[in-house]
Design a protein around this motif. Structure first.
Motif, PDB file in Angstrom:
ATOM      1  N   THR A   1       1.569   7.364  -2.491  1.00  0.00           N
ATOM      2  CA  THR A   1       2.393   7.926  -3.573  1.00  0.00           C
ATOM      3  C   THR A   1       2.268   7.079  -4.826  1.00  0.00           C
ATOM      4  O   THR A   1       2.089   7.611  -5.927  1.00  0.00           O
ATOM      5  CB  THR A   1       3.866   8.031  -3.135  1.00  0.00           C
ATOM      6  N   ALA A   2       2.326   5.760  -4.690  1.00  0.00           N
ATOM      7  CA  ALA A   2       2.193   4.875  -5.852  1.00  0.00           C
ATOM      8  C   ALA A   2       0.817   5.047  -6.495  1.00  0.00           C
ATOM      9  O   ALA A   2       0.709   5.124  -7.728  1.00  0.00           O
ATOM     10  CB  ALA A   2       2.418   3.425  -5.448  1.00  0.00           C
ATOM     11  N   SER A   3      -0.229   5.136  -5.687  1.00  0.00           N
ATOM     12  CA  SER A   3      -1.580   5.325  -6.224  1.00  0.00           C
ATOM     13  C   SER A   3      -1.689   6.649  -6.974  1.00  0.00           C
ATOM     14  O   SER A   3      -2.205   6.704  -8.091  1.00  0.00           O
ATOM     15  CB  SER A   3      -2.616   5.286  -5.104  1.00  0.00           C
ATOM     16  N   ARG A   4      -1.194   7.691  -6.350  1.00  0.00           N
ATOM     17  CA  ARG A   4      -1.286   9.030  -6.953  1.00  0.00           C
ATOM     18  C   ARG A   4      -0.526   9.114  -8.268  1.00  0.00           C
ATOM     19  O   ARG A   4      -0.997   9.711  -9.234  1.00  0.00           O
ATOM     20  CB  ARG A   4      -0.743  10.066  -5.962  1.00  0.00           C
ATOM     21  N   LEU A   5       0.641   8.473  -8.319  1.00  0.00           N
ATOM     22  CA  LEU A   5       1.484   8.544  -9.519  1.00  0.00           C
ATOM     23  C   LEU A   5       1.268   7.366 -10.473  1.00  0.00           C
ATOM     24  O   LEU A   5       1.970   7.248 -11.471  1.00  0.00           O
ATOM     25  CB  LEU A   5       2.955   8.613  -9.107  1.00  0.00           C
ATOM     26  N   LYS A   6       0.305   6.502 -10.124  1.00  0.00           N
ATOM     27  CA  LYS A   6      -0.015   5.328 -10.941  1.00  0.00           C
ATOM     28  C   LYS A   6       1.204   4.422 -11.158  1.00  0.00           C
ATOM     29  O   LYS A   6       1.477   3.962 -12.260  1.00  0.00           O
ATOM     30  CB  LYS A   6      -0.650   5.741 -12.265  1.00  0.00           C
ATOM     31  N   ILE A   7       1.938   4.190 -10.066  1.00  0.00           N
ATOM     32  CA  ILE A   7       3.095   3.292 -10.089  1.00  0.00           C
ATOM     33  C   ILE A   7       2.625   1.915  -9.624  1.00  0.00           C
ATOM     34  O   ILE A   7       1.982   1.797  -8.580  1.00  0.00           O
ATOM     35  CB  ILE A   7       4.215   3.809  -9.160  1.00  0.00           C
ATOM     36  N   ASP A   8       2.931   0.896 -10.405  1.00  0.00           N
ATOM     37  CA  ASP A   8       2.599  -0.481 -10.018  1.00  0.00           C
ATOM     38  C   ASP A   8       3.611  -0.942  -8.968  1.00  0.00           C
ATOM     39  O   ASP A   8       4.774  -1.172  -9.280  1.00  0.00           O
ATOM     40  CB  ASP A   8       2.641  -1.400 -11.240  1.00  0.00           C
ATOM     41  N   ASN A   9       3.147  -1.073  -7.737  1.00  0.00           N
ATOM     42  CA  ASN A   9       4.030  -1.453  -6.641  1.00  0.00           C
ATOM     43  C   ASN A   9       3.856  -2.927  -6.265  1.00  0.00           C
ATOM     44  O   ASN A   9       4.046  -3.319  -5.118  1.00  0.00           O
ATOM     45  CB  ASN A   9       3.783  -0.554  -5.418  1.00  0.00           C
ATOM     46  N   SER A  10       3.529  -3.755  -7.234  1.00  0.00           N
ATOM     47  CA  SER A  10       3.374  -5.191  -6.983  1.00  0.00           C
ATOM     48  C   SER A  10       4.730  -5.820  -6.688  1.00  0.00           C
ATOM     49  O   SER A  10       5.740  -5.444  -7.279  1.00  0.00           O
ATOM     50  CB  SER A  10       2.759  -5.880  -8.197  1.00  0.00           C
TER      51      SER A  10
ATOM     52  N   ARG B   1       0.843  -1.207   0.000  1.00  0.00           N
ATOM     53  CA  ARG B   1       0.000   0.000   0.000  1.00  0.00           C
ATOM     54  C   ARG B   1       0.872   1.249   0.000  1.00  0.00           C
ATOM     55  O   ARG B   1       1.813   1.366   0.784  1.00  0.00           O
ATOM     56  CB  ARG B   1      -0.910  -0.019   1.222  1.00  0.00           C
TER      57      ARG B   1
END
Length: 146
Positions: free
Chosen positions: A17-26, A14
């Motif tokens: 920052t990743a959500s806001r910048l649309k970064i796949d943090n899988s 979770r």
């Protein structure tokens, strides 16, 4: 996906920052054993504190790590570190309790008296204890708990 009794994969990935910048943090499949190890070790942290812990930063893909200002060698990018806080007490109190309880870790950092960073190693936990402080606009790390 449940990793241990008290920790899920979602907690580890979770990121606002990743959500806001649309970064796949899988987490890549190759790093899942590290994340599993970290979750198991966090169960020991939770037990030592006797209180739940709230992960504020767990796994960070390289792109996310760069965006939040993490160093390229960060254990977060290997799934071997988390930042957290707990109702147990202040970051310094948490760190002292983990040391006193004999919790095994690679690196334990009281970060700016705001959160705790704990990192683990699959092979060699060095028991390094540091305090991060701001000095001259930069973060510096001092040995021990201050």
């Amino acid at each position: 996906m449940k990793l241990t009794e008290h920790f899920t994969l979602e907690e580890f990935t979770r990121s606002l920052t990743a959500s806001r910048l649309k970064i796949d943090n899988s987490v890549p499949q190759s790093l899942m054993p590290n994340v599993q190890l970290t979750a198991i070790k966090l169960e020991m942290v939770r037990k030592a504190l006797g209180k739940p812990i709230i992960i504020t930063s767990g796994y960070r893909c390289p792109a996310l790590n760069a965006r939040v200002g993490g160093v390229s060698t960060s254990a977060h990018t290997q799934g071997l570190a988390v930042d957290f806080h707990s109702l147990y007490g202040t970051p310094k109190e948490i760190c002292q309790r983990l040391i006193d309880a004999g919790v095994q870790f690679d690196k334990l950092i009281q970060e700016h008296n705001q959160w705790v960073h704990i990192g683990f190693s699959p092979t060699n936990n060095r028991q390094i204890v540091l305090t991060a402080v701001r000095q001259g606009g930069k973060t510096i790390y001092k040995n021990g708990l201050l």
